[in-house]
Design an enzyme around this catalytic site. Structure first.
Site, short mmCIF file in Angstrom:
data_model
loop_
_atom_site.label_atom_id
_atom_site.label_comp_id
_atom_site.label_asym_id
_atom_site.label_seq_id
_atom_site.Cartn_x
_atom_site.Cartn_y
_atom_site.Cartn_z
N GLY A 147 0.85 -1.19 0.00
CA GLY A 147 0.00 0.00 0.00
C GLY A 147 0.88 1.23 0.00
O GLY A 147 2.04 1.19 -0.44
N ILE A 149 2.42 2.85 2.39
CA ILE A 149 3.67 2.79 3.18
C ILE A 149 4.66 1.83 2.54
O ILE A 149 5.85 2.15 2.39
CB ILE A 149 3.38 2.43 4.65
CG1 ILE A 149 2.49 3.50 5.30
CG2 ILE A 149 4.69 2.30 5.43
CD1 ILE A 149 1.95 3.15 6.68
N ARG A 169 -2.13 -8.43 -1.68
CA ARG A 169 -3.35 -9.11 -2.14
C ARG A 169 -3.54 -8.86 -3.63
O ARG A 169 -3.85 -9.75 -4.40
CB ARG A 169 -4.56 -8.57 -1.38
CG ARG A 169 -4.94 -9.40 -0.17
CD ARG A 169 -5.99 -8.67 0.61
NE ARG A 169 -5.59 -7.27 0.79
CZ ARG A 169 -6.35 -6.34 1.32
NH1 ARG A 169 -7.55 -6.62 1.73
NH2 ARG A 169 -5.90 -5.09 1.47
N ARG A 230 1.74 -4.06 12.53
CA ARG A 230 1.07 -4.41 13.77
C ARG A 230 1.71 -5.67 14.32
O ARG A 230 2.00 -6.61 13.57
CB ARG A 230 -0.43 -4.67 13.54
CG ARG A 230 -1.27 -3.42 13.35
CD ARG A 230 -1.39 -2.59 14.64
NE ARG A 230 -2.24 -1.43 14.47
CZ ARG A 230 -1.83 -0.22 14.09
NH1 ARG A 230 -0.55 0.00 13.84
NH2 ARG A 230 -2.70 0.78 13.98
N GLU A 259 1.14 -5.24 22.92
CA GLU A 259 1.60 -3.90 23.28
C GLU A 259 0.84 -3.35 24.50
O GLU A 259 -0.38 -3.53 24.55
CB GLU A 259 1.32 -2.98 22.08
CG GLU A 259 2.55 -2.34 21.53
CD GLU A 259 2.27 -1.70 20.18
OE1 GLU A 259 2.45 -2.40 19.17
OE2 GLU A 259 1.86 -0.55 20.15
N HIS A 277 6.43 1.98 19.37
CA HIS A 277 5.39 2.34 18.40
C HIS A 277 5.46 3.83 18.02
O HIS A 277 4.53 4.61 18.28
CB HIS A 277 4.00 1.98 18.94
CG HIS A 277 2.97 1.80 17.87
ND1 HIS A 277 1.92 0.93 17.98
CD2 HIS A 277 2.82 2.39 16.66
CE1 HIS A 277 1.16 0.99 16.89
NE2 HIS A 277 1.70 1.86 16.08
N ILE A 278 6.59 4.19 17.39
CA ILE A 278 6.81 5.61 17.05
C ILE A 278 6.91 5.81 15.54
O ILE A 278 7.46 6.81 15.08
CB ILE A 278 8.08 6.18 17.74
CG1 ILE A 278 9.31 5.33 17.40
CG2 ILE A 278 7.87 6.29 19.24
CD1 ILE A 278 10.63 5.98 17.83
N GLY A 279 6.37 4.86 14.77
CA GLY A 279 6.49 4.94 13.30
C GLY A 279 6.15 6.30 12.74
O GLY A 279 6.85 6.83 11.88
C1 GLV Z 1 -0.04 3.67 13.53
O1 GLV Z 1 0.31 2.60 13.95
C2 GLV Z 1 -1.23 3.88 12.75
O2 GLV Z 1 -1.94 2.91 12.46
O3 GLV Z 1 -1.50 5.04 12.41
#
Ligand code: GLV
Length: 311
Positions: A147, A149, A169, A230, A259, A277-279
């Site tokens: 997608g 990202i 997919r 995730r 988490e 979780h700082i993406g």
């Molecule tokens: C971050 O994990 C999001 O789903 O925005």
């Protein structure tokens, strides 16, 4: 327009709540409000929005998730009741791809191990064989989930001269494949031929434990695993087993199966990078995320169309 009552489960930063004009009443979870009067709900991606919560708000019209992943919401149930569900796609693509690349580089070049080594006073002089890592320009990156990202990660990988394969997919357009220099391969081929596997798929029933014992067994010896999607997409216990036996050489994890809990053994491994979780955590992006979540509610009530519905 009648007044709209909005339940915001956690206070939103960056002054974003001030975007709501006087047509909106804002409530917090511990405020005094009547459940029957709430029309909009704004949860964070860590707030579980269950059937029970949805049923407890009988006049609910929209759930505006703060985050692009919406596995925290029983969205099928919400949609079946005619409730609109929105998320925050697009605005966090670049920051999340950046962090993914920080993990790829960090693990491939053993940045944290080397930093700890130096801080421990062990650096006694330049050494030809000190902290040898993986050469990205000679490596194959396998992207699962192509997608927004996944594609932004591919764009970066192309700049590093990596060979890029992906599984999704649906195949992306030929033009995109060309632009990204990315080749579509079946899932098993990706699993068995990648030097680095990076996850960018949503968490759904189908992707829960997508990477499990069987998949680890098929991987190349010395593979690196990167997860900024995730946690439950990987069976974390199996990841630990395969890190222990050396089949997986390293891992960069921004998300975890339970988490904020992290499998205890991971904390003691040199070859993993663990992030909280700082993406999407840049000033620029996080402000855009909360602004979009608020504007989804405003647009829905003013113009009947939210900006980014999930369906
Ligand atoms: C971050 O994990 C999001 O789903 O925005």
């Amino acid at each position: 327009m009648e007044k709209v009552n909005v339940l915001i489960l956690h206070k939103l930063p960056f002054n974003s709540e001030s975007l709501f004009d006087k047509q909106f009443n804002i409530f917090r979870y511990d405020d005094n409000f009547k459940n029957e009067e709430i029309q909009a709900l704004i949860p964070l991606l860590t707030d579980e929005v269950s059937k029970e919560l949805i049923d407890s708000l009988p006049d609910l019209k929209i759930i505006s998730n703060v985050g692009v992943g919406y596995n925290n919401i029983d969205y099928e149930y919400a949609l079946s009741k005619g409730i609109v569900v929105t998320n925050t796609p697009g605005v966090l693509t670049e920051s999340t791809a950046d962090l993914t690349f920080a993990l790829i580089l960090g693990v491939a070049r053993r940045i944290l191990e080397a930093d700890r080594f130096l801080r421990d006073g062990k650096f006694k002089g330049w050494d030809l064989t000190l902290f040898l890592g993986l050469e990205l320009s000679q490596a194959t990156l396998g992207i699962i989930g192509m997608g927004r990202i996944g594609q932004a990660v591919a764009r970066r990988a192309k700049g590093f001269g990596m060979k890029i394969i992906y599984h999704n997919r649906k195949r992306v357009s030929e033009d995109s494949e060309k632009e990204l220099s990315a080749k579509y391969v079946p899932f098993d081929e990706l699993i068995s031929t990648s030097d680095i596997i990076s996850l960018h798929c949503p968490l759904t029933k189908e992707t829960h434990h997508l990477i499990d014992k069987n998949e680890f067994l098929k991987m190349k010896d010395g593979v690196i695993i990167i997860n900024t999607a995730r946690g439950p997409v990987i069976n974390e216990k199996e990841l630990v087993n395969f890190l222990k036996n050396g089949k997986v050489k390293g891992a960069g994890l921004d998300v975890f199966e339970r988490e904020p809990e992290v499998e205890g053994d991971l904390l003691h491994m040199e070859n993993v990078i663990l992030l909280p979780h700082i993406g999407s955590a840049t000033h620029y992006t996080r402000k855009r995320i909360v602004t979009l979540a608020v504007n989804n509610v405003i647009e829905f009530f003013k113009n009947e169309r939210p900006l980014t519905p999930i369906k």
